[in-house]
Structures are given as structure tokens and as C-alpha cells.
Write a protein that holds these residues in place. Structure first.
Motif, mmCIF file in Angstrom:
data_model
loop_
_atom_site.group_PDB
_atom_site.id
_atom_site.type_symbol
_atom_site.label_atom_id
_atom_site.label_comp_id
_atom_site.label_asym_id
_atom_site.label_seq_id
_atom_site.Cartn_x
_atom_site.Cartn_y
_atom_site.Cartn_z
ATOM 1 N N ILE A 34 96.291 -79.810 -24.725
ATOM 2 C CA ILE A 34 96.124 -79.456 -26.134
ATOM 3 C C ILE A 34 94.688 -78.996 -26.393
ATOM 4 O O ILE A 34 94.464 -77.992 -27.083
ATOM 5 N N ALA A 35 93.717 -79.712 -25.817
ATOM 6 C CA ALA A 35 92.307 -79.316 -25.980
ATOM 7 C C ALA A 35 92.078 -77.923 -25.389
ATOM 8 O O ALA A 35 91.414 -77.077 -26.001
ATOM 9 N N ALA A 36 92.627 -77.683 -24.205
ATOM 10 C CA ALA A 36 92.463 -76.374 -23.564
ATOM 11 C C ALA A 36 93.083 -75.269 -24.414
ATOM 12 O O ALA A 36 92.528 -74.172 -24.515
ATOM 13 N N TYR A 37 94.215 -75.555 -25.035
ATOM 14 C CA TYR A 37 94.848 -74.574 -25.913
ATOM 15 C C TYR A 37 93.903 -74.203 -27.061
ATOM 16 O O TYR A 37 93.713 -73.026 -27.365
ATOM 17 N N PHE A 38 93.328 -75.211 -27.711
ATOM 18 C CA PHE A 38 92.409 -74.933 -28.815
ATOM 19 C C PHE A 38 91.161 -74.203 -28.324
ATOM 20 O O PHE A 38 90.675 -73.287 -28.988
ATOM 21 N N TYR A 39 90.645 -74.599 -27.175
ATOM 22 C CA TYR A 39 89.465 -73.923 -26.632
ATOM 23 C C TYR A 39 89.788 -72.487 -26.216
ATOM 24 O O TYR A 39 88.952 -71.603 -26.348
ATOM 25 N N MET A 40 90.992 -72.269 -25.704
ATOM 26 C CA MET A 40 91.386 -70.941 -25.276
ATOM 27 C C MET A 40 91.330 -69.956 -26.456
ATOM 28 O O MET A 40 91.012 -68.786 -26.282
ATOM 29 N N HIS A 41 91.607 -70.453 -27.652
ATOM 30 C CA HIS A 41 91.604 -69.607 -28.840
ATOM 31 C C HIS A 41 90.295 -69.641 -29.613
ATOM 32 O O HIS A 41 90.204 -69.023 -30.678
ATOM 33 N N SER A 42 89.296 -70.365 -29.100
ATOM 34 C CA SER A 42 88.048 -70.451 -29.850
ATOM 35 C C SER A 42 86.794 -70.285 -29.002
ATOM 36 O O SER A 42 85.812 -69.719 -29.460
ATOM 37 N N SER A 43 86.801 -70.794 -27.765
ATOM 38 C CA SER A 43 85.597 -70.764 -26.944
ATOM 39 C C SER A 43 85.970 -70.582 -25.475
ATOM 40 O O SER A 43 86.474 -71.514 -24.843
ATOM 41 N N ASN A 44 85.711 -69.404 -24.966
ATOM 42 C CA ASN A 44 86.023 -69.115 -23.565
ATOM 43 C C ASN A 44 85.228 -70.024 -22.622
ATOM 44 O O ASN A 44 85.741 -70.458 -21.597
ATOM 45 N N ARG A 45 84.006 -70.333 -22.984
ATOM 46 C CA ARG A 45 83.163 -71.194 -22.161
ATOM 47 C C ARG A 45 83.758 -72.607 -22.044
ATOM 48 O O ARG A 45 83.847 -73.166 -20.947
#
Length: 128
Positions: A34-45
Motif C-alpha cells: 500500500i505504501a509503495a502504491y502511494f509512493y508510486m503516484h507521488s514520489s519516484n524516489r
């Protein structure tokens, strides 16, 4: 604004996921996904930081990008999920909540429904 909210949500789920890797009852990988999903849409780093981790990165990346779960992981996920569900059904004392009538029965049914939904999600993923 949406990216900032996603980063905050990703960070919350990342923290829960880290705790889950050290606590036996809390599943860590699902919260990392779930965290990776949110990061995928907000912060590539931050997304790359999660998916490149040597301990938990590869299964998360495979699930998010290709919807793949290994057979061994599926067996582990399903067995631990159903064992936890059965233990919860038989061991947890009934809770008294004003808006639920016959709350013990309702929570057992909700637990079983959630375990069935989780099982369907896991079984629908491709095998590696």
C-alpha cells in the motif's frame, strides 16, 4: 496537494509495514505494498527506495508491477491469514458496540468475509 497527501499516507503505511515485519500478528508486506502504491503516484524516489530494498523490495515490486505472488508466498499468506481468522473467531471475547446488535456474531461474519476477500485477492495473482 494530492502528492503531499499520498506521501503522508505512504509514510503512514510504510511505518505500519515496518512494525509488521517485527510483530508476528501484523502483516508487514501488505502495508508495504500500500505504501509503495502511494509512493508510486507521488514520489519516484520513495517508490524506488521501497522496491529496491534487499529484504522486502522484490516481492512488493513484482506484485505492484506484474501482479505476481510466488507459490510459496501464497501458501504462507493463506495459511497465516486463515489461522489468524480461526483463532480470532474462537478466542476473541465478544465486543459490545452500540451500533452492532449481536456484535459477537457480526464480528465473526465480518472476519470470515475479510478472509475470503483476502484469499480471492491472493489466489487471483499470477504465480511466479
Amino acid at each position: 496537494m494530492k502528492k503531499k497527501i499520498y506521501i503522508v499516507l505512504g509514510s503512514v503505511f510504510f511505518t505500519i509495514g515496518l512494525i509488521g515485519y517485527y510483530m508476528p500478528i501484523l502483516p508487514g508486506t501488505i502495508f508495504m505494498i500500500i505504501a509503495a502504491y502511494f509512493y508510486m503516484h507521488s514520489s519516484n524516489r520513495l517508490y524506488k527506495k521501497i522496491t529496491s530494498n534487499p529484504y522486502y523490495g522484490n516481492p512488493i515490486k513484482l506484485y505492484i508491477e506484474k501482479h505476481i505472488i510466488s507459490k510459496k508466498a501464497k501458501i504462507l499468506i493463506l495459511s497465516s491469514m486463515w489461522i489468524a481468522t480461526i483463532i480470532t473467531i474462537y478466542v476473541t471475547p465478544p465486543l459490545i458496540i452500540p451500533f452492532f446488535y449481536e456484535s459477537e456474531l457480526n464480528f465473526k461474519i465480518i472476519g470470515i468475509i475479510l478472509a475470503i476477500i483476502g484469499s480471492i485477492v491472493v489466489l487471483r495473482a499470477k504465480n511466479r
